[in-house]
Each structure stands twice: as C-alpha cells, then as structure tokens.
Design a protein around this motif. Sequence first.
Motif, PDB file in Angstrom:
ATOM      1  N   ALA A  91       0.772  -1.313   0.089  1.00 11.45           N
ATOM      2  CA  ALA A  91      -0.012   0.066  -0.036  1.00 11.45           C
ATOM      3  C   ALA A  91       0.751   1.098  -0.182  1.00 11.45           C
ATOM      4  O   ALA A  91       0.558   2.198  -0.671  1.00 11.45           O
ATOM      5  N   LYS A  92       2.047   1.014   1.007  1.00 14.32           N
ATOM      6  CA  LYS A  92       2.972   2.433   0.683  1.00 14.32           C
ATOM      7  C   LYS A  92       3.475   2.661  -0.463  1.00 14.32           C
ATOM      8  O   LYS A  92       3.461   3.752  -0.814  1.00 14.32           O
ATOM      9  N   ASP A  93       4.009   1.611  -1.115  1.00 19.14           N
ATOM     10  CA  ASP A  93       4.519   1.791  -2.464  1.00 19.14           C
ATOM     11  C   ASP A  93       3.591   2.217  -3.541  1.00 19.14           C
ATOM     12  O   ASP A  93       3.885   2.983  -4.672  1.00 19.14           O
ATOM     13  N   LEU A  94       2.212   1.993  -3.459  1.00 16.10           N
ATOM     14  CA  LEU A  94       1.311   2.355  -4.066  1.00 16.10           C
ATOM     15  C   LEU A  94       0.504   3.830  -3.844  1.00 16.10           C
ATOM     16  O   LEU A  94      -0.025   4.390  -4.641  1.00 16.10           O
ATOM     17  N   GLY A  95       1.230   4.483  -2.771  1.00 16.57           N
ATOM     18  CA  GLY A  95       0.774   5.619  -2.189  1.00 16.57           C
ATOM     19  C   GLY A  95      -0.835   5.613  -1.713  1.00 16.57           C
ATOM     20  O   GLY A  95      -1.602   6.726  -2.062  1.00 16.57           O
ATOM     21  N   MET A  96      -1.214   4.547  -1.202  1.00 15.85           N
ATOM     22  CA  MET A  96      -2.620   4.175  -0.809  1.00 15.85           C
ATOM     23  C   MET A  96      -2.655   4.073   0.792  1.00 15.85           C
ATOM     24  O   MET A  96      -1.862   3.549   1.221  1.00 15.85           O
ATOM     25  N   SER A  97      -3.971   4.421   1.185  1.00 13.87           N
ATOM     26  CA  SER A  97      -4.127   3.667   2.772  1.00 13.87           C
ATOM     27  C   SER A  97      -4.399   2.532   2.497  1.00 13.87           C
ATOM     28  O   SER A  97      -4.522   1.961   1.490  1.00 13.87           O
TER      29      SER A  97
END
Length: 256
Positions: free
Chosen positions: A62-68
Amino acid sequence: MKNTLRLLSAILALCFLAGCGTMKKASVLRVGTTGDYRPLSYKEPETGSYWGFGIDVAGEIAKDLGMSISFVPTSWPTLSADVQNPELFDFAIGGITITDARLETMDMSEGYLCNGKTILCRKEEADKYKTLEDLNKPEVRVMVNPGGLNEKFARDNLPECTLIVYEKNEDIPSQVAEGKADVMITEITEAPWYVRNDTRLAAPLLDSPFTHGQIGVLMRKGQKDLMDNVNRTIRDMKADGRLKELHQKYGLVYGY
C-alpha cells in the motif's frame, strides 16, 4: 540504493494510479485476510486491529502504491469465492500457499515466504511422531481447521487417523496442548510462534516438513497492473532487505 528503489516504486505506483487498471480512482487498498493465522495474519479480538508478517507486507504494498489500507475479514472456506468478488477486496494475503489448483482460477504473486506442512504436538510426545506413518493411525487424533490446505493434506495423506475439524485455527494449538487432540497439521511459518509462546508444545519436524512451497498474494484474474505492482514491491523488499527484516521480526524461516 534502498531509497532509490523506494522512489522508483513510488513513481511507478503514481503512474499506475493515474491511468492504469480498475483501481485508478481508488485511494484505499482493500486487503482480505483471515486474521486467524499467527504470526502471519491475526486480528486482536479486543481491538479489531491486525498484525503479522503478511499484514506488514500488505502495508509495504500500500505504501509503494501511495494508498491507505483497509483489512477485510475472509475465511479459509470462503477465500476463493471472496477473492473473485470485486466488491469485497482487491487481493488476499496471510499464509496463502501458491498452488496449481489456485492458479487455474485465480492469480498469485511471486512467493515472499517459504512454507511447508509440519506438525505441532505436546512436548512430551515429540519423539512419537517422525513420519506420516506415525500419524496415520486410528489412535492419533489429528486436528485441522476447515476448508484450507491443512484439512486437504490430512484427508489426502492420513486416511486412517482420527481427524478432528476444528473451526478456529488460532485455538487448535491450545487444544493440542490441553490433550483434546494429539497433533495439529500446520505450516513451518506458524509452528515456531506457538512453540515459543506455549512451553507445552513442540514442532519436532520443523526442519523436515512434509511439503515445500511458497506463500504469496492471491487475487482474481484480470488485475495485471495491480499484480505487477505487488510483484515489484516483493522484489524490492527482497533486494533492499525489508523482507529479511520481517522474517527476523517474526522468527520465520528465511529459506530452506
């Protein structure tokens, strides 16, 4: 090097979110997990919070996707059906073995954790169980959780044992420790945690599991962009040491 890999992943994720796949308008990554598989995926009953190796891997994705991230409950008996329902979640994680049967109808990521079938038993009986033949006897009570590969393994390989299907996977080790069953069929990823946390238990075949495999992320077919990003994160975590750090954090086997 580590920061460069993270930056590259973030740039690729932004491209993904800007115009690729069905998730381009989403800001929350929905992750299905059983929450009953310490130390890979566990939901604390008092707080409802999740922790574990797979939970941490999902957080990195999720962090690498820029998502919560939002965790969605699923179960082993309903896992396949839930994964293929786009209304429920984007992928599932937490102790899911890569198998040919799953790959026929779903997609799985590259492996991020070694696994293999082994047993838990009471410490004083550890010398009794060395082979499948030692387990495959009517007097041996083997306990498994329903609907997953543990039950399938027991039914395929231990037809003569007294098989007990118990609903709550996380409670089976204590059932064995208390003498309500003799053996739990489990994974090398799960057994060490219970041995460390319950001195009544042993995992005598931890170094010689009955099977060898890999655990990965499970998702429905047709999500190529998401799968590419998941695999990129897994590769980056292997390359920059994050995955090894998680193995050490949870006391898991890094390789055979």
